[in-house]
Design an enzyme around this catalytic site. Structure first.
Site, PDB file in Angstrom:
ATOM      1  N   LYS A  34       0.834  -1.240   0.143  1.00 17.33           N
ATOM      2  CA  LYS A  34      -0.048  -0.137  -0.025  1.00 17.33           C
ATOM      3  C   LYS A  34       0.897   1.263  -0.023  1.00 17.33           C
ATOM      4  O   LYS A  34       2.030   1.046   0.165  1.00 17.33           O
ATOM      5  CB  LYS A  34      -0.989  -0.041   1.229  1.00 17.33           C
ATOM      6  CG  LYS A  34      -0.466  -0.001   2.455  1.00 17.33           C
ATOM      7  CD  LYS A  34      -0.944  -0.108   3.665  1.00 17.33           C
ATOM      8  CE  LYS A  34      -0.280  -0.135   5.036  1.00 17.33           C
ATOM      9  NZ  LYS A  34      -0.989  -0.783   6.228  1.00 17.33           N
ATOM     10  N   ARG A  80     -10.281   0.438  15.266  1.00 18.09           N
ATOM     11  CA  ARG A  80     -10.189   1.153  14.213  1.00 18.09           C
ATOM     12  C   ARG A  80     -11.091   0.824  13.225  1.00 18.09           C
ATOM     13  O   ARG A  80     -12.259   0.451  13.404  1.00 18.09           O
ATOM     14  CB  ARG A  80      -8.601   1.113  13.670  1.00 18.09           C
ATOM     15  CG  ARG A  80      -8.300   2.020  12.945  1.00 18.09           C
ATOM     16  CD  ARG A  80      -6.658   1.685  12.466  1.00 18.09           C
ATOM     17  NE  ARG A  80      -6.471   0.622  11.772  1.00 18.09           N
ATOM     18  CZ  ARG A  80      -5.273   0.358  10.950  1.00 18.09           C
ATOM     19  NH1 ARG A  80      -4.339   1.357  11.247  1.00 18.09           N
ATOM     20  NH2 ARG A  80      -5.041  -0.886  10.306  1.00 18.09           N
ATOM     21  N   TYR A  89      15.231  31.152   2.989  1.00 16.20           N
ATOM     22  CA  TYR A  89      13.983  31.840   3.417  1.00 16.20           C
ATOM     23  C   TYR A  89      14.093  32.082   5.151  1.00 16.20           C
ATOM     24  O   TYR A  89      14.525  31.262   5.687  1.00 16.20           O
ATOM     25  CB  TYR A  89      12.785  31.148   3.388  1.00 16.20           C
ATOM     26  CG  TYR A  89      12.169  30.971   1.749  1.00 16.20           C
ATOM     27  CD1 TYR A  89      12.097  32.080   0.994  1.00 16.20           C
ATOM     28  CD2 TYR A  89      11.744  29.622   1.232  1.00 16.20           C
ATOM     29  CE1 TYR A  89      11.604  32.042  -0.251  1.00 16.20           C
ATOM     30  CE2 TYR A  89      11.392  29.789  -0.107  1.00 16.20           C
ATOM     31  CZ  TYR A  89      11.256  30.826  -0.696  1.00 16.20           C
ATOM     32  OH  TYR A  89      10.605  30.766  -1.956  1.00 16.20           O
ATOM     33  N   MET A  92      10.397  24.477  -1.044  1.00 12.99           N
ATOM     34  CA  MET A  92       9.291  23.512  -1.574  1.00 12.99           C
ATOM     35  C   MET A  92      10.075  22.555  -2.396  1.00 12.99           C
ATOM     36  O   MET A  92       9.858  21.395  -2.448  1.00 12.99           O
ATOM     37  CB  MET A  92       8.272  24.289  -2.341  1.00 12.99           C
ATOM     38  CG  MET A  92       7.149  23.502  -2.945  1.00 12.99           C
ATOM     39  SD  MET A  92       5.906  24.429  -3.932  1.00 12.99           S
ATOM     40  CE  MET A  92       4.766  25.325  -2.326  1.00 12.99           C
TER      41      MET A  92
HETATM   42  C1  LIG Z   1      -0.047  -1.621   6.727  1.00 11.65           C
HETATM   43  C2  LIG Z   1      -0.803  -2.892   7.451  1.00 11.65           C
HETATM   44  C3  LIG Z   1      -0.003  -4.135   7.820  1.00 11.65           C
HETATM   45  C4  LIG Z   1       1.619  -4.115   7.545  1.00 11.65           C
HETATM   46  O1  LIG Z   1       2.043  -3.439   8.758  1.00 11.65           O
HETATM   47  P1  LIG Z   1       3.690  -3.502   9.066  1.00 11.65           P
HETATM   48  O2  LIG Z   1       3.739  -2.788  10.423  1.00 11.65           O
HETATM   49  O3  LIG Z   1       4.223  -2.319   8.243  1.00 11.65           O
HETATM   50  O4  LIG Z   1       4.312  -4.419   8.871  1.00 11.65           O
HETATM   51  C5  LIG Z   1      -0.330  -5.164   8.055  1.00 11.65           C
HETATM   52  N1  LIG Z   1      -1.949  -5.226   8.333  1.00 11.65           N
HETATM   53  C6  LIG Z   1      -2.666  -4.287   8.120  1.00 11.65           C
HETATM   54  C7  LIG Z   1      -4.138  -4.332   8.082  1.00 11.65           C
HETATM   55  C8  LIG Z   1      -2.264  -3.158   7.671  1.00 11.65           C
HETATM   56  O5  LIG Z   1      -3.027  -1.878   7.322  1.00 11.65           O
END
Ligand SMILES: *Cc1c(COP(=O)(O)O)cnc(C)c1O
Length: 383
Positions: free
Chosen positions: A41, A137, A276, A324
């Site tokens: 992700k 969550r 700056y 930037m």
């Molecule tokens: C991002 C995520 C992981 C991975 O977590 P890490 O600490 O980066 O290994 C595992 N499970 C879920 C649901 C996540 O959102």
């Protein structure tokens, strides 16, 4: 690679061998009944989805993403195999997903939407129920899982997994709460089993820290993110590991190097201010390297007057405010620097190394955030 040979002013290199090495470390640790899921992700934690995914898919059994659009991107890259979408997929985003794309469902509404998708397209998306066992969550309270199982059966939605996510394994060396969460998850499993007439094939709860510290969280699928990129989830995780393994090391290899070129050299007379806000003043005749990287690229503004970059294998302090798209580094003590020389913002050069953790600490955040905020516009190459 010589900087002059590359067109971009800055670029990210990802080392395929390091990625494979890290994934293999996890693969070796998992029992044969446990699949390895590589989390890609957030543009593969800033490393570049297109660069990382093919190499990750060569070792891992699954890829994990946040959104449905990331799952479609993977297919667009020609990557097959099971993909787990771990985040919310609203109805408008439920399109062009194949039956090897699994969704994590956290509500009755989500099951409805997945049922409608099946009616509309004929494609049955396999579902993993996400139980909340105290993280508060994403996920439904464990007490509602039986109702969701029945709803899925009514809708003809196939439940192939049950999952959860820990709250604080990374944050502490006291793992009482993680153990409590694990107990809650374990006591949910017989409930799921009796609802579905047997346990679904995919039971999962882990992240990097859990897989490193709690083998009992592996179940049948381990979700590994940050550590496949060569980073410890936190100091606490590393410390817990060292305590448990009698100081024994786990050789994670950072995958990412962020480079740029020196764009300009700027002579600064003594007592002149720089940048700056005039936040830095030369206390001697100085030479600055002007580097075409700034906070828009993910080099946080908070690093001004704090961090360093590497040029010719030596530290050059970042002076003045980070702009930037530009930053300045003091190279007075590295007289051989010239325009076009390679600058390392993150990674190794010669005998020195700037780690993501070092930069994250200066900016009061964690390696995850620093990596995830590297601009997707920076060119990435696999080395
Ligand atoms: C991002 C995520 C992981 C991975 O977590 P890490 O600490 O980066 O290994 C595992 N499970 C879920 C649901 C996540 O959102």
């Amino acid at each position: 690679m010589r900087a002059e040979d590359r067109c971009p002013a800055q670029w990210i290199e990802v080392e395929a061998a390091a990625l494979s090495h890290n994934l293999e470390l996890f693969r070796e640790r998992l029992s044969s009944g446990t699949d390895l899921l590589a989390v890609v992700k957030a543009n593969a934690y800033g490393h570049g989805l297109a660069q990382i995914a093919p190499h990750a898919a060569a070792v891992a059994d699954w890829l994990g993403v946040h959104s449905a659009s990331e799952a479609r991107q993977l297919r667009g890259l020609g990557i097959g195999g099971p993909v787990l979408v771990m985040g919310l997929v609203p109805p408008a985003d439920l399109h062009d997903l194949d039956s090897d794309t699994h969704l994590l469902a956290s509500s009755a509404d989500a099951l409805e939407w997945i049922g409608e998708y099946r009616t509309r397209t004929g494609v049955s998306l396999p579902v993993h129920l996400k139980a909340d066992v105290g993280t508060k969550r994403q996920g439904v309270d464990a007490s509602q899982i039986p109702a969701l199982c029945r709803q899925a059966a009514r809708l003809g939605v196939e439940i192939v997994g049950v999952a959860t996510h820990f709250a604080n394994i990374e944050d502490t060396i006291e793992h009482d709460f993680a153990r409590l969460q694990l107990d809650r998850f374990c006591s949910l499993l017989p409930v799921v089993s009796s609802e579905l007439g047997g346990l679904p094939p995919f039971i999962h709860a882990s992240c990097s820290a859990a897989t490193l510290l709690f083998r009992e969280t592996d179940f049948t699928l381990a979700r590994v993110g940050i550590s496949m990129y060569g980073h410890w989830p936190s100091r606490e995780t590393r410390l817990s590991w060292i305590l448990e393994h009698d100081g024994g090391g786990l050789q994670l290899r950072p995958v990412l190097t962020w480079k740029a070129i020196v764009g300009q050299l700027q002579a600064v007379e003594r007592d002149a201010s720089v940048g700056y806000g005039r936040t830095w003043t030369a206390n001697r005749q100085s030479q600055l390297a002007v580097i075409p990287v700034g906070y828009a690229d993910g080099y946080s503004r908070a690093l001004g007057n704090r961090s360093r970059v590497l040029i010719h294998g030596r530290s050059a302090p970042v002076v003045g405010r980070v702009c930037m798209n530009i930053l300045m580094a003091d190279v007075t003590d590295i007289p051989e620097v010239s325009i076009g020389d390679e600058v390392v913002l993150i990674g190794r050069q010669g005998d020195d190394q700037v780690s993501v953790e070092e930069l994250a600490a200066f900016t009061d955040t964690i390696n995850y955030e620093f990596l995830a905020r590297l601009s997707p516009a920076i060119p990435r190459t696999v080395v």
